[in-house]
Design a protein around this motif. Structure first.
Motif, mmCIF file in Angstrom:
data_model
loop_
_atom_site.group_PDB
_atom_site.id
_atom_site.type_symbol
_atom_site.label_atom_id
_atom_site.label_comp_id
_atom_site.label_asym_id
_atom_site.label_seq_id
_atom_site.Cartn_x
_atom_site.Cartn_y
_atom_site.Cartn_z
ATOM 1 N N PHE A 336 36.164 12.961 28.719
ATOM 2 C CA PHE A 336 34.967 13.783 28.502
ATOM 3 C C PHE A 336 33.700 13.031 28.937
ATOM 4 C CE2 PHE A 336 37.995 16.132 26.135
ATOM 5 C CZ PHE A 336 37.497 17.407 25.960
ATOM 6 N N ASP A 337 33.760 11.685 28.942
ATOM 7 C CA ASP A 337 32.621 10.883 29.381
ATOM 8 C C ASP A 337 32.721 10.501 30.856
ATOM 9 O OD1 ASP A 337 31.186 10.760 26.936
ATOM 10 O OD2 ASP A 337 32.565 9.243 26.187
ATOM 11 N N THR A 338 33.886 10.705 31.482
ATOM 12 C CA THR A 338 34.060 10.349 32.894
ATOM 13 C C THR A 338 34.195 11.596 33.770
ATOM 14 O OG1 THR A 338 36.444 10.074 32.494
ATOM 15 C CG2 THR A 338 35.065 8.095 32.374
ATOM 16 N N LEU A 339 35.221 12.400 33.532
ATOM 17 C CA LEU A 339 35.375 13.629 34.311
ATOM 18 C C LEU A 339 34.328 14.669 33.932
ATOM 19 C CD1 LEU A 339 39.263 14.100 34.398
ATOM 20 C CD2 LEU A 339 37.780 13.061 36.118
ATOM 21 N N GLY A 340 33.838 14.606 32.689
ATOM 22 C CA GLY A 340 32.764 15.506 32.288
ATOM 23 C C GLY A 340 33.160 16.529 31.253
ATOM 24 N N ARG A 341 32.134 17.016 30.535
ATOM 25 C CA ARG A 341 32.342 17.962 29.439
ATOM 26 C C ARG A 341 32.935 19.291 29.932
ATOM 27 N NH1 ARG A 341 30.735 13.603 27.144
ATOM 28 N NH2 ARG A 341 29.007 13.614 25.632
ATOM 29 N N ALA A 457 33.605 28.254 28.846
ATOM 30 C CA ALA A 457 33.251 26.848 29.006
ATOM 31 C C ALA A 457 33.219 26.443 30.474
ATOM 32 C CB ALA A 457 34.229 25.964 28.239
ATOM 33 N N ALA A 458 34.188 26.917 31.245
ATOM 34 C CA ALA A 458 34.253 26.576 32.667
ATOM 35 C C ALA A 458 33.012 27.061 33.414
ATOM 36 C CB ALA A 458 35.508 27.163 33.293
ATOM 37 N N LEU A 459 32.437 28.153 32.947
ATOM 38 C CA LEU A 459 31.287 28.733 33.633
ATOM 39 C C LEU A 459 29.949 28.203 33.115
ATOM 40 C CD1 LEU A 459 32.449 32.473 33.809
ATOM 41 C CD2 LEU A 459 32.438 30.803 35.680
ATOM 42 N N PHE A 460 29.860 27.951 31.802
ATOM 43 C CA PHE A 460 28.534 27.727 31.218
ATOM 44 C C PHE A 460 28.356 26.456 30.393
ATOM 45 C CE2 PHE A 460 29.166 32.477 31.202
ATOM 46 C CZ PHE A 460 28.343 32.730 32.290
ATOM 47 N N ALA A 461 29.411 25.685 30.119
ATOM 48 C CA ALA A 461 29.252 24.507 29.261
ATOM 49 C C ALA A 461 28.258 23.522 29.870
ATOM 50 C CB ALA A 461 30.605 23.826 29.045
ATOM 51 N N VAL A 462 27.498 22.839 29.015
ATOM 52 C CA VAL A 462 26.470 21.902 29.458
ATOM 53 C C VAL A 462 27.116 20.581 29.889
ATOM 54 C CG1 VAL A 462 24.424 20.602 28.758
ATOM 55 C CG2 VAL A 462 24.789 22.924 27.914
ATOM 56 N N ARG A 463 26.663 20.058 31.009
ATOM 57 C CA ARG A 463 27.143 18.759 31.483
ATOM 58 C C ARG A 463 26.321 17.657 30.799
ATOM 59 N NH1 ARG A 463 27.536 21.973 36.381
ATOM 60 N NH2 ARG A 463 29.695 21.989 37.118
ATOM 61 N N ALA A 464 26.758 17.277 29.611
ATOM 62 C CA ALA A 464 25.979 16.347 28.782
ATOM 63 C C ALA A 464 26.503 14.921 28.830
ATOM 64 C CB ALA A 464 25.972 16.833 27.331
ATOM 65 N N GLU A 465 27.528 14.662 29.623
ATOM 66 C CA GLU A 465 28.142 13.337 29.636
ATOM 67 C C GLU A 465 27.171 12.243 30.090
ATOM 68 O OE1 GLU A 465 29.262 15.673 33.350
ATOM 69 O OE2 GLU A 465 29.369 15.978 31.174
ATOM 70 N N ARG A 466 27.167 11.150 29.297
ATOM 71 C CA ARG A 466 26.400 9.929 29.583
ATOM 72 C C ARG A 466 24.885 10.173 29.648
ATOM 73 N NH1 ARG A 466 30.419 10.237 33.091
ATOM 74 N NH2 ARG A 466 29.032 10.579 34.876
#
Length: 487
Positions: A336-341, A457-466
């Protein structure tokens, strides 16, 4: 007392969020994880005990619950959690994280101990309701604190692992149920009562540990207490062996503090400014709540009614189930912290839905034994535990600090109200029919919810990683950097 007008407050420029995010992992962070993460252990303990002792409650001379009453008891616990989340979430944003995670733990301790003295269906329901209130309040206070103290680059993995620790509590509850419900060791009527003291004993230990956890510096600066926040951060840096100089070029946050955020501003942020994020949070929370609570609260009933498993042996089936749930966030969490949320949330929700449908089909066709069904559930919840944990991660990191606890409470309450309270009641009724096909229909409904959430989630989840929390979402009381006056 009314909140002061922010326009009249002096602007604070602070690098405290940046200082917190640059810290290496230290003993302080480990203490935070242990002392605050126990919330999920307590919840897992409570849920497992409620499920494991269901057979004993049905056979209890004093209670003699039906399957439907078992389902209602689970729903009462969740209803209390919903109300507790809303009430204590609002107070957490107003009065502070530390004060509330002490109060909510005390509510839980008293209520779960009182459950052991239940003498009727009504008394049991009341005590379970207040136990749920304590746990619901814990969710909001603890999730807020953890998000605001853990460095950004590892926030996803830490949050998922802590949420996954629910199943350490589940394992403890299962082991306790195995011992306390064994008629060769203790009278089951006394055993189920003693089982509820396990959580109270664990909670007392944690109450002591939490005295060493400071108030969230992010909450303090948003409420106009920068000096206190600076002292806390300096102490954390000292423990981590990090030196700090005011001359360092760290990103600064500029804001006008205020004592409280008006509810109208909170609603505007939820339903206007961040309505897309609200849709994502609602979908994730509702789907996982139905998925988890419908299946797990009634799992013991499936074993006893369809596989003739003795109630005192149910705990043995919970242990491998719990193992899959604990391993999922530990193994998948770093992604989740590398490939992304966005990518990982969609993947884990989709896998959970597909595997639930497949397991439900095997159950309907009577193609698996009780042990084989448990193995299937272990695989399903390897992904589902990670998915459910990511729902809490999402709603706790994508809304502003001033309303973080209340946002967590709102999504937990609505999601649990839709999926959690109705789920145990519905599955209790489906199991009462004695029809495998009816239960399979319930599983398919849960799978559909998870797949729908995966698509959202695939369409709208926030990319909050790192990313820092302030970068993910601008605080409501943030202002633009002051422009120097020309001479």
């Amino acid at each position: 007392m009314t909140a002061p007008d922010t326009a009249l407050q002096p602007t604070i420029s602070t690098d405290i969020p940046a200082r917190l995010d640059r810290l290496p992992w230290s003993r302080f962070h480990t203490l935070v994880v242990v002392a605050l993460g126990v919330t999920w252990i307590l919840d897992g303990l409570e849920v497992t005990l409620a499920g494991s002792v269901s057979g004993a409650l049905k056979q209890s001379p004093a209670l003699r619950f039906s399957n439907t009453e078992i389902g209602i008891a689970g729903a009462a616990y969740l209803a209390g959690a919903v109300l507790g989340a809303l009430l204590f979430g609002w107070l957490t944003d107003r009065l502070g994280r530390k004060r509330l995670f002490t109060i909510t733990l005390l509510v839980y301790l008293v209520a779960t101990a009182a459950t052991a003295f239940s003498w009727s269906f009504a008394s049991f329901i009341i005590f379970r309701f207040f136990t749920g209130m304590g746990i619901g309040g814990e969710y909001t206070a603890i999730n807020s604190t953890i998000q605001e103290l853990v460095p950004a680059r590892m926030r996803g993995w830490v949050d998922l692992v802590i949420n996954g620790s629910f199943w350490i509590g589940a394992a403890l509850g299962a082991i306790g149920a195995i011992i306390l419900l064994d008629p060769a060791i203790i009278d089951p009527e006394l055993g189920w009562r003693l089982a509820f003291f396990i959580g109270a004993a664990l909670g007392l230990v944690i109450l002591v540990l939490r005295q060493w956890i400071p108030e969230s510096p992010r909450w303090l600066i948003s409420h106009g207490r920068p000096n206190e926040a600076a002292m806390i951060v300096a102490d954390i840096e000292r423990r981590a062996g990090v030196s700090y100089s005011p001359d360092e070029a760290l990103p600064k946050l500029h804001l006008r503090p205020r004592a409280a955020t008006p509810l109208r501003e909170v609603f505007h942020a939820l339903f206007v400014r961040h309505r897309q994020r609200a849709l994502v949070g609602l979908a994730l929370m509702a789907a996982q709540a139905f998925f988890y609570n419908a299946i797990f609260f009634t799992y013991a009933l499936v074993l006893t009614d369809f596989y003739a498993v003795p109630s005192q042996a149910v705990g043995w089936f919970i242990l491998p189930f719990a193992a899959g749930n604990v391993l999922g966030p530990i193994i998948l969490g770093r992604l989740f912290d590398t490939l992304g949320r966005r990518r990982m949330i969609a993947f884990t929700y989709a896998m959970s839905g597909l595997l639930l449908a497949a397991t439900g089909y095997l159950f309907w066709r009577d193609l698996v034994s009780a042990a084989q069904l448990t193995a299937c559930w272990s695989i399903v919840f390897f992904f589902a535990s990670t998915a459910a944990s990511s729902a809490y991660l999402t709603v706790s990191e994508t809304f502003p600090v001033e309303m973080r606890a209340l946002a967590i409470a709102a999504f937990y309450a609505v999601g649990t109200g839709i999926g959690g309270v109705a789920g145990p009641w519905l599955f209790g009724a489906l199991i009462d029919t004695g029809s495998r096909l009816s239960v399979f229909g319930g599983y398919l409904f849960g799978a559909t919810l998870m797949l729908t959430a995966a698509l959202i989630a695939a369409l709208f989840a926030v990319r909050a990683e790192r990313r820092s929390l302030e970068d993910v979402t601008r605080p409501l009381n943030a202002v633009d950097e002051p422009t120097p006056k020309r001479l």
